[in-house]
Design an enzyme around this catalytic site. Structure first.
Site, PDB file in Angstrom:
ATOM      1  CB  SER A  77      -0.885   0.002   1.246  1.00  0.00           C
ATOM      2  OG  SER A  77      -1.645   1.177   1.294  1.00  0.00           O
ATOM      3  CB  SER A  78       0.953   4.251   0.456  1.00  0.00           C
ATOM      4  OG  SER A  78       1.568   5.501   0.462  1.00  0.00           O
ATOM      5  CG  PHE A  79       7.169   3.445   0.786  1.00  0.00           C
ATOM      6  CD1 PHE A  79       8.136   4.261   0.243  1.00  0.00           C
ATOM      7  CD2 PHE A  79       7.548   2.244   1.364  1.00  0.00           C
ATOM      8  CE1 PHE A  79       9.478   3.883   0.274  1.00  0.00           C
ATOM      9  CE2 PHE A  79       8.875   1.861   1.397  1.00  0.00           C
ATOM     10  CZ  PHE A  79       9.844   2.686   0.848  1.00  0.00           C
ATOM     11  CB  ALA A  81       2.069   0.359  -4.271  1.00  0.00           C
TER      12      ALA A  81
END
Length: 176
Positions: A77-79, A81
């Site tokens: 998720s987010s970073f 990813a």
């Protein structure tokens, strides 16, 4: 840890911890093992990674302790990813198979504005950090976590995006 299906490996968001994934893991069937990889820097004893490539290499070693051979299921998720995409790139380079690369509210590649305007990208990260700093100060969250957040943001800024045009990515975006 239980279950007979191929494990899913979740890579931490920019905050470095994996508590974010608790609701997701609770919603999955019990027959799929799930391992969430937390940034070892949170303990305050480990060396910070010099690059996203170094982080991905380290996390691959952790993944292979639990699943020595592919195909792998990787998500973040987010970073996380971006880290998942780099992990996938390195696994493919090593000849390993991937069955799934999931991006949860993240990008394999940042939007054009962020790619073309480094100043905009850096200012956006600084604004996020200022907001976090205010929250951390109010809540009494240790400066170590804020420093780690900034360090991981810098890993993103310096990271050279891999060419993943041949790889299928699955993007999950929140409605709110």
């Amino acid at each position: 840890e239980g279950g007979s299906k191929t494990p899913l490996f979740l890579i931490h968001p920019v905050g470095g911890n994996v508590f974010y994934y608790i609701p997701l893991v609770k919603s999955l069937a019990n027959d799929r093992p799930v391992y969430a990889i937390q940034d070892p820097g949170i303990r305050g004893r480990e060396t910070l990674f010099e690059s996203l490539n170094d982080m991905a290499s380290f996390y691959i070693k952790v993944i292979k302790k639990y699943q020595p051979k592919g195909p792998y299921l990787i998500a973040g998720s987010s970073f996380g990813a971006n880290a998942a995409v780099e992990i996938a790139r390195q696994l493919i380079e090593q000849g390993d198979a991937l069955a799934f690369i999931g991006l949860i509210d993240g990008w394999a590649k940042y939007p054009k504005e962020a790619n073309d305007n480094r100043e905009w990208f850096c200012q956006n990260l600084i604004n996020q950090l200022k907001t976090l700093d205010q929250h951390f100060s109010r809540e009494g969250i240790p400066d170590l976590l804020l420093d780690l957040h900034w360090h991981r943001q810098q890993l993103l800024v310096r990271h050279i995006l891999p060419n993943m045009s041949d790889i299928q990515l699955t993007l999950f975006k929140a409605k709110q």
